[in-house]
Design an enzyme around this catalytic site. Structure first.
Site, PDB file in Angstrom:
ATOM      1  N   LYS A 138      -0.100   3.353  -6.425  1.00 50.48           N
ATOM      2  CA  LYS A 138      -1.213   3.630  -5.503  1.00 50.48           C
ATOM      3  C   LYS A 138      -2.131   4.704  -6.091  1.00 50.48           C
ATOM      4  O   LYS A 138      -3.353   4.604  -5.994  1.00 50.48           O
ATOM      5  CB  LYS A 138      -0.669   4.025  -4.118  1.00 50.48           C
ATOM      6  CG  LYS A 138      -0.038   2.833  -3.393  1.00 50.48           C
ATOM      7  CD  LYS A 138       0.787   3.189  -2.155  1.00 50.48           C
ATOM      8  CE  LYS A 138       1.503   1.916  -1.667  1.00 50.48           C
ATOM      9  NZ  LYS A 138       2.332   2.134  -0.467  1.00 50.48           N
ATOM     10  N   GLN A 161       4.780   7.104   2.651  1.00 46.77           N
ATOM     11  CA  GLN A 161       5.513   5.980   2.071  1.00 46.77           C
ATOM     12  C   GLN A 161       6.812   5.739   2.838  1.00 46.77           C
ATOM     13  O   GLN A 161       7.566   6.667   3.117  1.00 46.77           O
ATOM     14  CB  GLN A 161       5.797   6.266   0.582  1.00 46.77           C
ATOM     15  CG  GLN A 161       6.433   5.115  -0.161  1.00 46.77           C
ATOM     16  CD  GLN A 161       5.528   3.872  -0.276  1.00 46.77           C
ATOM     17  OE1 GLN A 161       4.303   3.987  -0.299  1.00 46.77           O
ATOM     18  NE2 GLN A 161       6.124   2.706  -0.327  1.00 46.77           N
ATOM     19  N   ASP A 176      -2.825   2.880   6.439  1.00 46.34           N
ATOM     20  CA  ASP A 176      -1.744   1.894   6.412  1.00 46.34           C
ATOM     21  C   ASP A 176      -1.710   1.059   7.698  1.00 46.34           C
ATOM     22  O   ASP A 176      -0.988   0.062   7.770  1.00 46.34           O
ATOM     23  CB  ASP A 176      -0.399   2.631   6.284  1.00 46.34           C
ATOM     24  CG  ASP A 176       0.279   2.403   4.957  1.00 46.34           C
ATOM     25  OD1 ASP A 176       0.005   1.374   4.325  1.00 46.34           O
ATOM     26  OD2 ASP A 176       1.087   3.263   4.566  1.00 46.34           O
TER      27      ASP A 176
END
Ligand code: GUN
Length: 289
Positions: A61, A105, A128
């Site tokens: 990322k 994450q 997200d």
């Protein structure tokens, strides 16, 4: 890392190529944003613990941020970090105007309630799409920040000129990250959607009906040729690491002769997920100006 083979078979969805197209658009958008506002979009990532695949995904990322010109800030916390400490860091990121997107994450260590953590990310910085406000908006058909993997699948369908309207979709796996949002997003596009999972009694009886089959279970090679309808479109979202290689949930070589289209592992939904994350970070930056 595994080299991706060149995709020449028209039945194979080239996730890397789709991702490159998205990233090229984001890069242009980032340059435009900088010339208009004099600042660069920025993403903060939070990684807790030492889960090797998660460390790799976060690194990928950050590399993507670099490619498109987004600033990335890397927050690595030890395994024993408390929920309060993570929430405290998120609160700081929420307040910093120069940070536009926040990504925690997953998975988080077992002593942390992931849902509680997701609730703390400002919905405006929730690149997200895991905050319940953004999830709820998606449920009522107002898709803003939605989970990146299912959005990548929708984008791949669009690229292939496939409209899921009226199609039979079977999603295998009911996670908050992929299965549930994939089902909702396809329902929003008027597909007939069925969600199977670990407690489904006769998986094959459902999967053979699917025009579009999305598999996100983490069980290597779960889907064999006899579980797939002739001409089906198959998205393999599974990732199992074995001996430094990744494997999908679909037995690719077995299934390939039956499918109309298939996303491989690696080189399918993985790169698209990251490209959508870049798109969302730019979107977040625009929304905050
Ligand atoms: N872990 C597995 N997939 C994802 C994802 O899309 N986002 C985050 N934050 N964690 C993940």
């Amino acid at each position: 890392m595994q080299e991706l083979p060149e995709v020449t078979d028209p039945r194979i969805i080239d996730g890397k190529k789709i991702a490159q197209g998205i990233e090229a658009d984001v890069k242009r958008g980032v340059e435009e944003f900088i010339s208009e506002h004099g600042i660069r979009p920025a993403l903060a990532t939070i990684l807790v613990g030492e889960h090797p695949p998660s460390k790799l995904y976060v690194k990928l990322k950050h590399w993507a941020c670099k490619r498109v010109g987004i600033i990335s800030e890397d927050h690595k916390l030890p395994q024993e970090t408390t929920q309060e400490e993570i929430i405290g860091l998120i609160a700081t990121m929420n307040k910093r105007p120069e940070i536009h997107g926040i990504l925690v994450q997953l998975p988080l260590p077992g002593h942390i309630d992931e849902r509680e953590v997701m609730m703390q990310i400002s919905p405006k910085k929730d690149v997200d799409g895991f905050n319940p406000l953004n999830m709820g908006k998606m449920l009522i058909g107002r898709e803003g920040f939605v989970p990146c993997t299912p959005k990548g699948i929708i984008r791949a369908l669009e690229e292939s000129k496939i409209d899921p309207h009226g199609m039979e979709v079977v999603v295998v796996g009911h996670s908050n990250v992929v299965g549930k949002p994939a089902a909702i997003m396809l329902l929003n596009r008027n597909a007939t959607v069925k969600v199977c999972h670990v407690y489904t009694k006769d998986l094959k009886s459902h999967t053979v009906e699917a025009d579009i089959l999305i598999v996100a279970t983490g069980v290597r090679g779960l889907i064999k040729a006899d579980m797939v309808k002739e001409g089906a479109i198959v998205f393999d979202v599974g990732i199992t690491w074995q001996d430094n290689k990744v494997y999908g949930d679909v037995d690719f070589d077995d299934v390939l002769p039956r499918v109309g289209l298939i996303s491989p592992v690696p080189g399918g939904v993985g790169p698209m997920t990251i490209a959508i994350l870049m798109e969302h970070t730019l979107m977040a930056a625009r929304m905050q100006r």
